[in-house]
Write a protein that holds these residues in place. Structure first.
Motif, PDB file in Angstrom:
ATOM      1  N   LYS A  46       4.532   4.701   9.605  1.00 25.51           N
ATOM      2  CA  LYS A  46       4.155   3.175   9.095  1.00 25.51           C
ATOM      3  C   LYS A  46       4.590   3.165   7.781  1.00 25.51           C
ATOM      4  CE  LYS A  46       0.660   2.357  12.491  1.00 25.51           C
ATOM      5  NZ  LYS A  46      -0.935   2.328  13.142  1.00 25.51           N
ATOM      6  N   SER A  48       6.486   4.691   5.839  1.00 23.60           N
ATOM      7  CA  SER A  48       7.874   4.839   5.714  1.00 23.60           C
ATOM      8  C   SER A  48       8.675   3.592   6.140  1.00 23.60           C
ATOM      9  CB  SER A  48       8.437   6.082   6.660  1.00 23.60           C
ATOM     10  OG  SER A  48       9.929   6.134   6.403  1.00 23.60           O
ATOM     11  N   GLU A  49       8.123   2.870   7.284  1.00 21.95           N
ATOM     12  CA  GLU A  49       8.690   1.630   7.808  1.00 21.95           C
ATOM     13  C   GLU A  49       8.529   0.495   6.901  1.00 21.95           C
ATOM     14  OE1 GLU A  49       6.709   1.155  11.421  1.00 21.95           O
ATOM     15  OE2 GLU A  49       8.410   1.856  12.583  1.00 21.95           O
ATOM     16  N   ASN A  50       7.356   0.532   6.207  1.00 22.21           N
ATOM     17  CA  ASN A  50       6.939  -0.505   5.274  1.00 22.21           C
ATOM     18  C   ASN A  50       7.775  -0.170   3.926  1.00 22.21           C
ATOM     19  OD1 ASN A  50       5.602  -2.484   6.900  1.00 22.21           O
ATOM     20  ND2 ASN A  50       4.477  -0.674   7.413  1.00 22.21           N
ATOM     21  N   GLY A  51       8.386   0.842   3.537  1.00 16.03           N
ATOM     22  CA  GLY A  51       8.967   1.141   2.085  1.00 16.03           C
ATOM     23  C   GLY A  51       8.163   1.692   1.143  1.00 16.03           C
ATOM     24  N   TYR A  52       7.085   2.486   1.482  1.00 11.55           N
ATOM     25  CA  TYR A  52       6.097   3.093   0.572  1.00 11.55           C
ATOM     26  C   TYR A  52       6.377   4.642   0.442  1.00 11.55           C
ATOM     27  CZ  TYR A  52       2.964  -1.097   0.840  1.00 11.55           C
ATOM     28  OH  TYR A  52       2.771  -2.263   0.772  1.00 11.55           O
ATOM     29  N   VAL A  54       9.339   7.782   1.479  1.00  7.89           N
ATOM     30  CA  VAL A  54      10.772   8.240   2.329  1.00  7.89           C
ATOM     31  C   VAL A  54      10.332   9.717   2.624  1.00  7.89           C
ATOM     32  CG1 VAL A  54      13.291   8.846   1.774  1.00  7.89           C
ATOM     33  CG2 VAL A  54      12.190   6.933   0.680  1.00  7.89           C
ATOM     34  N   THR A  64       7.993   5.832  -2.845  1.00  4.28           N
ATOM     35  CA  THR A  64       9.308   5.027  -3.351  1.00  4.28           C
ATOM     36  C   THR A  64       8.666   4.521  -4.713  1.00  4.28           C
ATOM     37  OG1 THR A  64       8.211   3.276  -1.941  1.00  4.28           O
ATOM     38  CG2 THR A  64      10.106   4.472  -1.155  1.00  4.28           C
ATOM     39  N   GLU A  65       9.400   3.714  -5.282  1.00  3.87           N
ATOM     40  CA  GLU A  65       8.875   2.802  -6.454  1.00  3.87           C
ATOM     41  C   GLU A  65       7.699   2.135  -6.014  1.00  3.87           C
ATOM     42  OE1 GLU A  65      10.384  -0.504  -9.469  1.00  3.87           O
ATOM     43  OE2 GLU A  65      11.865   1.265  -8.857  1.00  3.87           O
ATOM     44  N   LYS A  66       7.787   1.264  -4.809  1.00  3.72           N
ATOM     45  CA  LYS A  66       6.779   0.736  -4.208  1.00  3.72           C
ATOM     46  C   LYS A  66       5.517   1.525  -4.006  1.00  3.72           C
ATOM     47  CE  LYS A  66       6.163  -2.477  -0.324  1.00  3.72           C
ATOM     48  NZ  LYS A  66       6.916  -2.755   0.860  1.00  3.72           N
ATOM     49  N   GLY A  67       5.779   2.350  -3.468  1.00  5.42           N
ATOM     50  CA  GLY A  67       4.660   3.361  -3.124  1.00  5.42           C
ATOM     51  C   GLY A  67       3.747   3.977  -4.270  1.00  5.42           C
TER      52      GLY A  67
END
Length: 128
Positions: A46, A48-52, A54, A64-67
């Motif tokens: 979940k 990963s799907e939301n970009g937090y 990898v 990620t940068e967002k995470g």
């Protein structure tokens, strides 16, 4: 999409494990949080799907940068709140548990005020 408290906890734990061990895998998260590997896998999917996060081919988990932004913010709150509580005389175990509960619900305004007041008190004590 607003990240749920459990998602914030995962991101914070990934950051903590990365700082401590350098490399983070799902099993590391499962062991450190006392969760089952399947539960961790679902949560990571979940995130990963939301970009937090990898998930690399070798199983390594990267924020990620967002995470990283979320993880850093939650971890900073945790450290400030737990330190403040311990300075007030709360046992370390209780302070860490309570900080986990408080860090998610405290408004930005209140956290900034608490953080500023705590920093000023710490600086005053250092100069005594």
């Amino acid at each position: 999409m607003r990240l749920l408290e459990s998602g914030e906890d995962y991101l914070e734990r990934i950051l903590m494990l990365k700082e401590k061990h350098g490399n983070v895998r799902a099993i590391d998260i499962a062991n450190s949080m006392n969760f089952s590997k399947p539960s961790v896998s679902i949560a990571l999917h979940k995130l990963s799907e939301n970009g937090y996060v990898v998930i690399q081919n070798n199983g390594a988990i990267e924020l990620t940068e967002k995470g990283l932004e979320v993880a850093t913010s939650v971890y900073e709150r945790h450290k400030v709140i737990s330190t403040l509580l311990m300075n007030l005389g709360v046992s370390e175990e209780t302070a860490l548990e309570d900080a986990c509960k408080i860090e998610h619900d405290l408004s930005e305004e209140t956290f900034n005020a608490v953080s500023y007041t705590h920093l000023r008190a710490h600086e005053t004590l250092r100069h005594l």
